[in-house]
Design an enzyme around this catalytic site. Structure first.
Site, PDB file in Angstrom:
ATOM      1  N   ASP A 103       0.854  -1.183   0.000  1.00 54.95           N
ATOM      2  CA  ASP A 103       0.000   0.000   0.000  1.00 54.95           C
ATOM      3  C   ASP A 103       0.893   1.237   0.000  1.00 54.95           C
ATOM      4  OD1 ASP A 103      -2.550   1.422   0.481  1.00 54.95           O
ATOM      5  OD2 ASP A 103      -3.168  -0.520   1.307  1.00 54.95           O
ATOM      6  N   GLU A 259      -6.423   3.968  -5.827  1.00 55.72           N
ATOM      7  CA  GLU A 259      -7.672   4.240  -5.127  1.00 55.72           C
ATOM      8  C   GLU A 259      -8.004   5.667  -5.521  1.00 55.72           C
ATOM      9  OE1 GLU A 259      -9.793   4.266  -0.765  1.00 55.72           O
ATOM     10  OE2 GLU A 259      -7.919   5.323  -1.061  1.00 55.72           O
ATOM     11  N   ASP A 333     -12.461  -0.982   3.980  1.00 55.54           N
ATOM     12  CA  ASP A 333     -13.251   0.221   4.263  1.00 55.54           C
ATOM     13  C   ASP A 333     -14.749  -0.032   4.072  1.00 55.54           C
ATOM     14  OD1 ASP A 333     -10.930   1.769   4.658  1.00 55.54           O
ATOM     15  OD2 ASP A 333     -10.820   2.290   2.538  1.00 55.54           O
TER      16      ASP A 333
HETATM   17  C1  NOJ Z   1      -8.222   5.058   2.155  1.00 57.76           C
HETATM   18  C2  NOJ Z   1      -7.923   3.829   2.945  1.00 57.76           C
HETATM   19  O1  NOJ Z   1      -8.409   2.703   2.274  1.00 57.76           O
HETATM   20  C3  NOJ Z   1      -8.510   4.038   4.316  1.00 57.76           C
HETATM   21  O2  NOJ Z   1      -8.508   2.869   5.090  1.00 57.76           O
HETATM   22  C4  NOJ Z   1      -7.765   5.163   4.978  1.00 57.76           C
HETATM   23  O3  NOJ Z   1      -8.365   5.452   6.205  1.00 57.76           O
HETATM   24  C5  NOJ Z   1      -7.749   6.430   4.110  1.00 57.76           C
HETATM   25  N1  NOJ Z   1      -7.505   6.160   2.736  1.00 57.76           N
HETATM   26  C6  NOJ Z   1      -6.695   7.388   4.592  1.00 57.76           C
HETATM   27  O4  NOJ Z   1      -5.414   6.904   4.285  1.00 57.76           O
END
Ligand code: NOJ
Ligand code: CA
Length: 552
Positions: A103, A259, A333
């Protein structure tokens, strides 16, 4: 790889499994998952058939946002292990033919990052400009952070504020500063040199902020307005993203999964076209169907299957027109998909299989989130104290502020909490599910004695769908074929055709709660996969709720 021919699109043929390290497997019984735990479970992943692992952040972090707050990009969080253990994981995975992607969190750092600490300690230090500090007695504008409250946090002892799109302990980096960008690129290249296969790139559409920093009309009773309007996919981001690609990813045959929320379909070619910023991106348009926005959980929708299908079709068409997509049902998430998309009373292993069959053969690279392959459900909690996730806690209090009762607020949070998918992975029915011998950092789901990785029909089904996509005589169609949706079916039925050089495979799924009769597009040659008992004639098939069939 074949002789000197380098396949630049190798990632189209992968099946990617997402590991949330804190909850995957605890090897030293401290209640927290770790890197040796992931290594221990590589044979499980190999048997499942996955080819690439995406591991959520494992870097040094105070874990305010479970690792999405990095205090050292080039060190491993001691809770998870050591760099040596990571290297061993990488080598062991490689020997099994499994690639690893990490990540990449470069929109912000932790407030404990050395750069931020130096920026705070001395206002004349060059590190002040590594972040976004604004002088003044008042907060510079009314932007609301994604995790609630103002995006601005006061610097102690100064008339000055710094910006955080996420938590106040996740200060945003100043991408306008060239030195910051170069430092990030060098760090990225060092990881790629180490032999990882690429990155999932966090919140990358937030790196450019509107430079006017002006307020907008409030959209909540707190007088604030979502910062997304001024900080997400804003004009000028294209030069940062092009440079990022040029200075890093382009030099390696790696995969990048962006993302990238907030990108309209017209802009997909810039993001994922031949010269796009990334190999593929996640499209959230249908993942967030149950809420008006992924960050305001009290704004629930009354979505219908017809709407879901429409969004799914639009998404697949846009991805196909522009490039390649990353297909997913769950992630760290999101809630569990069985709880989110399947109506109460129908949340069975067969329905989990129906959903799996529906999404897995869409055009794109399939992602599986840990536990999805077991048909896991949301974890219902009875008080806000039982949540760990900062976003859940914020949404709870914000809902109350917006006029909902504590009970309603808890319901919203239970439906959407990110802790739903963050519960420890249940490997078997023993205490703590074989995840650990110690009480885990977050409670297990209630169902783990029944739903676990020991003997599980959904898991067997996932092995089958992976094998069909990867190793069967229809693999090339399922991997690289084009997609077209069949329109001559009921609103509740998702039906599509994948085709490659005149060879076709059909997928039909009933996503509704009524029995549906479907006219077959052609006589069935071979049934490749089915989820419930079959009921068909030469020309028609009758599908039970959430039943799915794949055939050619
Ligand atoms: C997206 C991530 O998937 C999430 O888990 C995170 O809290 C936020 N970005 C901030 O990095
Ligand atoms: Ca541990």
């Amino acid at each position: 790889m074949n002789n000197s021919i380098v396949d630049k699109n190798w990632w189209k043929d992968e099946v990617i499994y997402q590991v949330y390290p804190k909850s995957f497997k605890d090897s030293n019984n401290d209640g927290i998952g770790d890197i040796p735990g992931i290594k221990e479970k590589l044979p499980y992943l190999k048997e499942l058939g996955i080819t690439t692992l995406w591991i959520c952040p494992i870097f040094k972090s105070p874990m305010v946002d479970n690792g999405y707050d990095i205090s050292d990009f080039e060190d491993i969080n001691p809770e998870f292990g050591t760099m040596l253990e990571f290297d061993e994981l990488l080598a062991e995975a490689k020997s099994l033919g499994i690639k690893i992607i990490l990540d990449l969190v470069i929109n912000h750092t932790s407030d404990e990052h050395e750069w931020f600490q130096k920026a705070l300690a001395d206002k004349n230090s060059k590190y002040r400009d590594y972040y976004i500090f604004k002088e003044g007695k008042e907060e510079p504008n009314n932007w609301r952070s994604i995790f609630g409250g103002s995006v601005w946090e006061k610097v102690p002892g100064e008339d000055c504020y710094y910006l955080h799109v996420f938590d106040k302990r996740q200060p945003d980096l100043n991408w306008e500063n060239e030195e910051v960008r170069q430092a990030l690129y060098a760090m990225i290249n060092r990881w790629l040199e180490k032999g990882i296969a690429g990155f999932r790139i966090d919140s990358i559409t937030f790196i450019k902020k509107d430079q006017d920093y002006s307020s907008l009309p409030a959209d909540g009773v707190d007088g604030l307005v979502s910062c997304k309007n001024k900080t997400r996919n804003r004009p000028g981001i294209e030069s940062f993203l092009s440079e990022l690609r040029r200075e890093t990813f382009d030099k390696y045959n790696c995969v990048t999964v962006g993302e990238a929320p907030g990108v309209p379909y017209e802009e997909f070619p810039q993001f994922i076209g031949d010269d796009g910023y990334f190999s593929m991106i996640f499209d959230f348009h249908y993942a967030d169907i149950d809420v008006e926005s992924g960050s305001d959980w009290f704004k629930r929708t009354n979505w219908t299957t017809a709407e879901f299908k429409e969004l799914l079709m639009n998404s697949q068409h846009a991805l196909q027109d522009a490039g390649w997509g990353a297909n997913f049902l769950e992630n760290h998430d999101q809630p569990r998909v069985l709880s989110k998309l399947v109506k109460e009373g129908f949340r069975t292993p067969e329905s989990a299989m129906g959903l799996a069959s529906m999404y897995f053969f869409l055009r794109g690279t399939p992602f599986i989130y840990q536990g999805q392959e077991l048909g896991m459900l949301n974890a219902e909690r009875t008080s806000i104290q039982q949540f760990d996730d900062i976003s859940s806690i914020d949404n709870y209090y914000r809902s109350i502020e917006e006029g909902f009762t504590p009970k309603e607020a808890l319901d919203f949070v239970n439906l959407r909490s990110r802790d739903n998918t963050r519960t420890p992975m249940p490997w078997n029915s023993s205490q703590y599910g074989g995840f650990s011998e110690h009480e885990p950092w977050l409670a297990m789901t209630e169902e783990y004695p029944e739903i676990n990785g020991k003997s599980n029909s959904v898991l067997e089904f996932y092995k089958q769908i992976i094998d069909l996509r990867q190793n069967s005589n229809v693999s090339s169609i399922l991997k690289r074929g084009s997609i077209e949706f069949l329109t001559d079916v009921s609103d509740n039925v998702v039906a599509y055709e994948r085709s490659l050089e005149n060879q076709k495979v059909y997928s039909i799924t009933n996503l509704g709660t009524n029995v549906e009769e479907v006219q077959l597009p052609k006589a069935i040659d071979k049934i490749l996969l089915h989820t419930h008992e079959l009921n068909r004639t030469e020309s028609k098939i009758t599908l039970l709720p959430y039943q799915s069939i794949l055939f050619n």
